[in-house]
Design a protein around this motif. Structure first.
Motif, PDB file in Angstrom:
ATOM      1  N   PRO A 119      37.043  29.575  -1.409  1.00 37.21           N
ATOM      2  CA  PRO A 119      37.216  28.836  -0.143  1.00 37.21           C
ATOM      3  C   PRO A 119      36.234  27.669  -0.003  1.00 37.21           C
ATOM      4  O   PRO A 119      35.178  27.691  -0.985  1.00 37.21           O
ATOM      5  CB  PRO A 119      36.547  29.875   0.849  1.00 37.21           C
ATOM      6  N   ASN A 120      36.694  26.670   0.831  1.00 36.42           N
ATOM      7  CA  ASN A 120      35.904  25.172   0.641  1.00 36.42           C
ATOM      8  C   ASN A 120      35.596  25.310   2.036  1.00 36.42           C
ATOM      9  O   ASN A 120      36.191  24.697   3.186  1.00 36.42           O
ATOM     10  CB  ASN A 120      36.655  24.227   0.088  1.00 36.42           C
ATOM     11  N   HIS A 121      34.022  25.485   2.238  1.00 38.95           N
ATOM     12  CA  HIS A 121      33.400  25.626   3.699  1.00 38.95           C
ATOM     13  C   HIS A 121      32.660  24.143   3.913  1.00 38.95           C
ATOM     14  O   HIS A 121      32.242  23.422   2.798  1.00 38.95           O
ATOM     15  CB  HIS A 121      32.529  26.599   3.884  1.00 38.95           C
ATOM     16  N   ASP A 122      32.413  23.838   5.084  1.00 40.14           N
ATOM     17  CA  ASP A 122      31.656  22.601   5.390  1.00 40.14           C
ATOM     18  C   ASP A 122      30.536  23.070   6.330  1.00 40.14           C
ATOM     19  O   ASP A 122      30.334  24.282   6.693  1.00 40.14           O
ATOM     20  CB  ASP A 122      32.617  21.493   5.924  1.00 40.14           C
ATOM     21  N   LEU A 123      29.681  22.184   6.622  1.00 36.49           N
ATOM     22  CA  LEU A 123      28.482  22.481   7.440  1.00 36.49           C
ATOM     23  C   LEU A 123      28.830  22.963   8.956  1.00 36.49           C
ATOM     24  O   LEU A 123      28.324  23.810   9.369  1.00 36.49           O
ATOM     25  CB  LEU A 123      27.678  21.195   7.473  1.00 36.49           C
ATOM     26  N   LYS A 124      30.040  22.388   9.414  1.00 35.76           N
ATOM     27  CA  LYS A 124      30.603  22.763  10.736  1.00 35.76           C
ATOM     28  C   LYS A 124      30.842  24.281  10.616  1.00 35.76           C
ATOM     29  O   LYS A 124      30.482  24.866  11.530  1.00 35.76           O
ATOM     30  CB  LYS A 124      31.627  22.101  11.118  1.00 35.76           C
ATOM     31  N   GLU A 125      31.517  24.652   9.872  1.00 36.09           N
ATOM     32  CA  GLU A 125      31.828  26.073   9.592  1.00 36.09           C
ATOM     33  C   GLU A 125      30.690  27.143   9.463  1.00 36.09           C
ATOM     34  O   GLU A 125      30.522  28.090   9.838  1.00 36.09           O
ATOM     35  CB  GLU A 125      32.669  26.459   8.288  1.00 36.09           C
ATOM     36  N   LEU A 126      29.665  26.472   8.526  1.00 35.34           N
ATOM     37  CA  LEU A 126      28.471  27.243   8.513  1.00 35.34           C
ATOM     38  C   LEU A 126      27.601  27.502   9.820  1.00 35.34           C
ATOM     39  O   LEU A 126      27.299  28.521  10.175  1.00 35.34           O
ATOM     40  CB  LEU A 126      27.527  26.630   7.419  1.00 35.34           C
ATOM     41  N   PHE A 127      27.460  26.423  10.589  1.00 31.27           N
ATOM     42  CA  PHE A 127      27.031  26.562  11.853  1.00 31.27           C
ATOM     43  C   PHE A 127      27.900  27.396  12.798  1.00 31.27           C
ATOM     44  O   PHE A 127      27.083  28.079  13.444  1.00 31.27           O
ATOM     45  CB  PHE A 127      26.905  24.989  12.515  1.00 31.27           C
ATOM     46  N   ASP A 167      22.389  26.148   0.306  1.00 33.76           N
ATOM     47  CA  ASP A 167      21.617  25.290  -0.289  1.00 33.76           C
ATOM     48  C   ASP A 167      21.707  23.690   0.436  1.00 33.76           C
ATOM     49  O   ASP A 167      20.572  23.189   0.224  1.00 33.76           O
ATOM     50  CB  ASP A 167      22.280  25.069  -1.878  1.00 33.76           C
ATOM     51  N   GLN A 168      22.695  23.447   0.662  1.00 33.14           N
ATOM     52  CA  GLN A 168      22.772  22.066   1.254  1.00 33.14           C
ATOM     53  C   GLN A 168      21.960  21.928   2.501  1.00 33.14           C
ATOM     54  O   GLN A 168      21.276  20.902   2.551  1.00 33.14           O
ATOM     55  CB  GLN A 168      24.161  21.684   1.418  1.00 33.14           C
ATOM     56  N   LEU A 169      22.288  22.990   3.384  1.00 33.26           N
ATOM     57  CA  LEU A 169      21.331  23.036   4.612  1.00 33.26           C
ATOM     58  C   LEU A 169      19.832  22.871   4.490  1.00 33.26           C
ATOM     59  O   LEU A 169      18.692  22.439   4.860  1.00 33.26           O
ATOM     60  CB  LEU A 169      21.622  24.158   5.449  1.00 33.26           C
ATOM     61  N   ASN A 170      19.334  23.850   3.352  1.00 36.78           N
ATOM     62  CA  ASN A 170      18.085  24.212   2.525  1.00 36.78           C
ATOM     63  C   ASN A 170      17.468  22.885   2.308  1.00 36.78           C
ATOM     64  O   ASN A 170      16.590  22.273   2.737  1.00 36.78           O
ATOM     65  CB  ASN A 170      18.133  25.072   1.615  1.00 36.78           C
ATOM     66  N   ALA A 171      18.230  21.905   1.635  1.00 37.09           N
ATOM     67  CA  ALA A 171      17.743  20.602   1.196  1.00 37.09           C
ATOM     68  C   ALA A 171      17.677  19.592   2.322  1.00 37.09           C
ATOM     69  O   ALA A 171      16.660  18.884   2.475  1.00 37.09           O
ATOM     70  CB  ALA A 171      18.811  20.061   0.059  1.00 37.09           C
ATOM     71  N   LEU A 172      18.776  19.675   3.277  1.00 36.37           N
ATOM     72  CA  LEU A 172      18.669  18.819   4.437  1.00 36.37           C
ATOM     73  C   LEU A 172      17.197  19.084   5.110  1.00 36.37           C
ATOM     74  O   LEU A 172      16.669  18.291   5.702  1.00 36.37           O
ATOM     75  CB  LEU A 172      19.721  19.031   5.222  1.00 36.37           C
ATOM     76  N   LEU A 173      16.881  20.443   5.216  1.00 35.66           N
ATOM     77  CA  LEU A 173      15.655  20.898   6.007  1.00 35.66           C
ATOM     78  C   LEU A 173      14.464  20.608   5.452  1.00 35.66           C
ATOM     79  O   LEU A 173      13.460  20.583   6.024  1.00 35.66           O
ATOM     80  CB  LEU A 173      15.998  22.161   6.520  1.00 35.66           C
ATOM     81  N   HIS A 174      14.448  20.467   4.196  1.00 33.63           N
ATOM     82  CA  HIS A 174      13.083  20.345   3.448  1.00 33.63           C
ATOM     83  C   HIS A 174      13.050  18.844   3.235  1.00 33.63           C
ATOM     84  O   HIS A 174      11.815  18.559   2.734  1.00 33.63           O
ATOM     85  CB  HIS A 174      13.288  21.191   2.168  1.00 33.63           C
ATOM     86  N   VAL A 175      13.652  17.881   3.583  1.00 33.07           N
ATOM     87  CA  VAL A 175      13.601  16.304   3.117  1.00 33.07           C
ATOM     88  C   VAL A 175      12.920  15.956   4.517  1.00 33.07           C
ATOM     89  O   VAL A 175      13.083  16.177   5.850  1.00 33.07           O
ATOM     90  CB  VAL A 175      15.127  15.626   3.184  1.00 33.07           C
ATOM     91  N   GLN A 176      11.736  14.993   4.140  1.00 31.16           N
ATOM     92  CA  GLN A 176      10.906  14.433   5.172  1.00 31.16           C
ATOM     93  C   GLN A 176      11.804  13.433   5.843  1.00 31.16           C
ATOM     94  O   GLN A 176      12.829  12.668   5.233  1.00 31.16           O
ATOM     95  CB  GLN A 176       9.832  13.785   4.464  1.00 31.16           C
TER      96      GLN A 176
END
Length: 81
Positions: free
Chosen positions: A4-12, A69-78
């Motif tokens: 499956p190819n999910h995106d951030l919208k689907e994760l949210f 992982d993508q959300l994790n990276a986005l939330l750890h960025v200043q």
């Protein structure tokens, strides 16, 4: 077998959060940066069910892992100044 190819919208959506592009951006801006070394699932803003989902998906190496992982990276960025 195709994965499956999910995106951030689907994760949210899966997390039960508002999932428009603007709402995702607002969520990230509001909650970043997470302290260095804090695991995404341990962030204080998740409900117990959301944290459990994030933990299970990561530990089960599920198809959501790239998005987690993508959300994790986005939330750890200043945030840029």
């Amino acid at each position: 077998m195709e994965l499956p190819n999910h995106d951030l919208k689907e994760l949210f959506d899966q997390l039960g959060l508002p999932s428009s592009r603007a709402e995702i951006e607002r969520f990230i801006e509001m909650h970043r940066p997470l302290p260095q070394g804090m695991r995404l699932a341990d962030a204080p803003f998740w409900t117990p069910a959301q944290a459990q989902f994030l933990n299970e998906e990561f530990h089960d190496d599920a198809d959501w892992v790239p998005l987690v992982d993508q959300l994790n990276a986005l939330l750890h960025v200043q945030a840029p100044h």
